[in-house]
Scaffold this active site. Sequence first.
Site, mmCIF file in Angstrom:
data_model
loop_
_atom_site.group_PDB
_atom_site.id
_atom_site.type_symbol
_atom_site.label_atom_id
_atom_site.label_comp_id
_atom_site.label_asym_id
_atom_site.label_seq_id
_atom_site.Cartn_x
_atom_site.Cartn_y
_atom_site.Cartn_z
ATOM 1 N N TYR A 120 0.808 -1.297 0.035
ATOM 2 C CA TYR A 120 -0.056 0.091 -0.075
ATOM 3 C C TYR A 120 0.761 1.329 0.142
ATOM 4 O O TYR A 120 0.868 2.113 -0.798
ATOM 5 C CB TYR A 120 -0.930 0.019 1.084
ATOM 6 C CG TYR A 120 -1.610 1.014 1.349
ATOM 7 C CD1 TYR A 120 -2.549 1.988 0.655
ATOM 8 C CD2 TYR A 120 -1.476 1.863 2.644
ATOM 9 C CE1 TYR A 120 -3.183 3.122 0.764
ATOM 10 C CE2 TYR A 120 -2.043 3.128 3.026
ATOM 11 C CZ TYR A 120 -2.999 3.690 1.944
ATOM 12 O OH TYR A 120 -3.794 4.975 2.228
ATOM 13 N N LYS A 164 1.588 4.073 -3.056
ATOM 14 C CA LYS A 164 1.221 5.192 -2.941
ATOM 15 C C LYS A 164 2.423 6.136 -2.981
ATOM 16 O O LYS A 164 2.188 7.365 -3.659
ATOM 17 C CB LYS A 164 0.607 5.359 -1.852
ATOM 18 C CG LYS A 164 -0.859 4.863 -1.400
ATOM 19 C CD LYS A 164 -2.078 5.309 -2.448
ATOM 20 C CE LYS A 164 -2.453 6.814 -1.854
ATOM 21 N NZ LYS A 164 -3.711 7.279 -2.542
#
Length: 491
Positions: free
Chosen positions: A237, A241
């Site tokens: 994640y 990002k």
Amino acid sequence: MELEGILPFFENKTILVTGATGFLAKVFVEKILRAQPNVKKLYLLLRTSDNKSATQRFRNEILGKDLFNVLRKSMGANLESFISERVTPISGDVCDENLGIKDCTLREEMWKEIDIVLNSSATTNFDERYDVALGTNTFGAFHVLSFAQNCVKLKVLLHVSTAYVCSEKGGNILESPFYMGDTLKGTSKLDINAEKELVKEYLDRLRVQGATNEAIISTMKDFGIERAKLYGWPNTYTYTKAMGEMLLGQFNQNLPLVIIRPTMVTSTYKEPFSGWIEGTRTIDGVISAYGKGKLECFTAHPKSILDIIPVDMVVNSMIVAMVAHANKSSKIIFHVGSSLRNPMKLYTLHEFIFRYFTRNPWIGKDGKSIKVGKGIVLSSMAQFHAYMAIRYKLPLKVLLLANVVLFQYYRDMYIDRMRKVALGMRLVELYKPYVFFTGSFDDSNTEKLRVAARESDADVHLFDFDPKCIDWEDYIMNTHIPGLVKYSMKP
């Protein structure tokens, strides 16, 4: 930092919102519609097969939520016509060029009309399969930027990232940008396009080998974690990002760009009412498991700060940042959290959870109250591994031996318990960067934004995002956990 009127800024404006069914986006949409009913239009991008399905999904998954009860009550019989005039759900996908909007006429219309773009589309699973996370979090951000660059009236693009792109650094973490090729290990350069090709090759190889869909999912999840750790990030994640931020910084071409990096987002503090939440967010899985008596140990560094921020404060900061940075040919990053201005220790949360569920026990499926204990607090990963070895792994070895002696009589039990232990170990590894996090997020830019808002706008009381006002004991005990119990915890 100068700021014009907040509410007047959104009057007669057209806004594109991606990731519209997400927690943050729903609160943003509700706030805009309620605070500035004279907004011209909200285009909501939804992942569906067609626009008719998008409209249905909007009604079921957004407008139908309790979050909109205040707006529903204030509008009364006018709600339907108001929504029809102001909201246009669109079928699309940030993973595709032109956001997957196939209708050329509609695309051209949007490019002429849109003033503001909010990209809140993301997959937030820490161990998402690498191809999915790369498509949404990294190249999805690039596709939104490319679409925004075609909007002739564009005043600002706001991208929602996460403060934890910084990984596991301690100390005071600045609102600093990522540049193409940056890694957290400071070693080999990261090549985003090479990562995309690597994923394609990896998937092709798995398919040629005849791997099952389940095997592909599992392998791609592990591959994402492997690539993240190679470059210094703890999970897929935050890694994907961070790469999304790199692409935005590299290709924004002086577009007015705001990157909001919230910390752990929690239930509403005040608006439209306190305690609304959807799903189980970062800390909420722990709270839920504890309340149901499934959590026997609590892992946390004694100095760990739990950096949480209510969702309505994040949305308020987004709205004010849009106004402040409109028409500025530059990029700015805002940390939105509480660790610097109003820190709360993770140990404190443990105490609040214990007190809440002692006074308000969870009722199990059998109708009986579940009694919670304080649990064992483990202050290091070494203590956690030792605890798991004694509490679970040693009995498993005994069960394995019994299984051999009794001709696999306990085979199913052994496999089930092994699976649960493996899952528990994996979850702790994924959450380790958060429960052992000792840093704090500098919010100098965000504080300047707060000061500018206080000094220049009569409506600033409608857009408060100062965490100093939060009494954590009151918020956790009387707002957040009750909201979690009501909206997210399942029997």
